[in-house]
Enzyme design. Sequence first.
Site, short mmCIF file in Angstrom:
data_model
loop_
_atom_site.label_atom_id
_atom_site.label_comp_id
_atom_site.label_asym_id
_atom_site.label_seq_id
_atom_site.Cartn_x
_atom_site.Cartn_y
_atom_site.Cartn_z
N LYS A 1 0.84 -1.21 0.00
CA LYS A 1 0.00 0.00 0.00
C LYS A 1 0.87 1.24 0.00
O LYS A 1 0.63 2.20 -0.74
CB LYS A 1 -0.94 0.00 1.22
N GLN B 1 -4.79 -1.20 9.55
CA GLN B 1 -4.75 -2.55 8.98
C GLN B 1 -5.37 -3.57 9.94
O GLN B 1 -5.04 -3.59 11.13
CB GLN B 1 -3.30 -2.92 8.64
N ASP C 1 -11.24 3.18 3.92
CA ASP C 1 -11.59 1.75 3.94
C ASP C 1 -13.11 1.56 3.81
O ASP C 1 -13.56 0.45 3.55
CB ASP C 1 -11.18 1.14 5.29
N1 GUN Z 1 -7.13 -6.51 6.15
C1 GUN Z 1 -7.51 -7.25 5.10
N2 GUN Z 1 -8.15 -6.50 4.18
C2 GUN Z 1 -8.20 -5.25 4.68
C3 GUN Z 1 -8.74 -4.02 4.19
O1 GUN Z 1 -9.34 -3.93 3.11
N3 GUN Z 1 -8.57 -2.94 5.01
C4 GUN Z 1 -7.94 -3.03 6.22
N4 GUN Z 1 -7.85 -1.91 6.94
N5 GUN Z 1 -7.44 -4.15 6.68
C5 GUN Z 1 -7.56 -5.25 5.93
#
Ligand code: GUN
Length: 295
Positions: A54, A98, A121
């Site tokens: 990311k 995350q 998100d």
């Molecule tokens: N963990 C797995 N997928 C995601 C996501 O799309 N966003 C976040 N914040 N954590 C994750």
Amino acid sequence: MSEAKLIDGKLKAQELTDKIKQSTSDLKSNGIVPGLAVVIIGEDPASQVYVRNKKRTAEACGFYSVQHDLPENVDQSEVLDLINKLNNDDQIHGILVQLPLPKHLDEQEITQTIAPQKDVDGFHYVNIGQLSAGEVEQAFVPCTPAGCMLMIEDHVGKDLSGMHAVVIGRSNIVGKPMANLLLKANATVTICHSRTSDLESITKTADIVVAAVGRAEMVKGEHIKDGAVVIDVGINRVEVEEHGETKSKLTGDVDFNSASMIASAITPVPGGVGPMTIAMLMFNTLRAAKFSDKK
Ligand code: GUN
């Protein structure tokens, strides 16, 4: 029966990030640099990889990108303090914590503390509510289902009237928002999950299958309808024997070999949904930065 068309998520994600790069440089000439803050708590190896990707993509898009690494044993109050600081930081337009979080932390309180206008998100109840109400233009839509939707649109168009879409999995991150996006596009939607009986008889009637259960290669070719579009959200690490050696490989929730003989189009794992999720995070962050300009 012919082999399905491969939906190349990596290529589509690259095309998207190229466009985002261009829009970012336009925005920068108006004095706004999109800023993304990613918070990671603990040492989960899969999360470390996702977060690294990311950050790398955010930098490639020309964003201001910051990462906050918090220790596994951090207090809830310290996490909330950091989020409040980021909520009030004008250089930051998007905040992502995350998941999964260490067990002692309250995930709901943490995700609901992120300001809805920085919630890239799409986990805040304001954004969930807008998406559920069909206000897709205003909401931040969770990145994985948003990416799946773009790939579906590419193959069957934006209007899914008359089509039956089956979502396997009812998570807040994928299954539920996915179902809402499909409904908004006029599909007839069925959500299946671990307590559904005779799952195969339902997936067999689907024109579109989105598999998001987290069980390696659970959906087989014999479970899908001829010509269906199959989107595989699963990322499962499995051990395989190759030339007498045990190796670890990534596989989806769909048995690719059998399903690709029946489907008209299918996403691979890796290289399907994963890269699109990251591209949609960049898209949401750019959008958050553009909105901040209109305040
Ligand atoms: N963990 C797995 N997928 C995601 C996501 O799309 N966003 C976040 N914040 N954590 C994750």
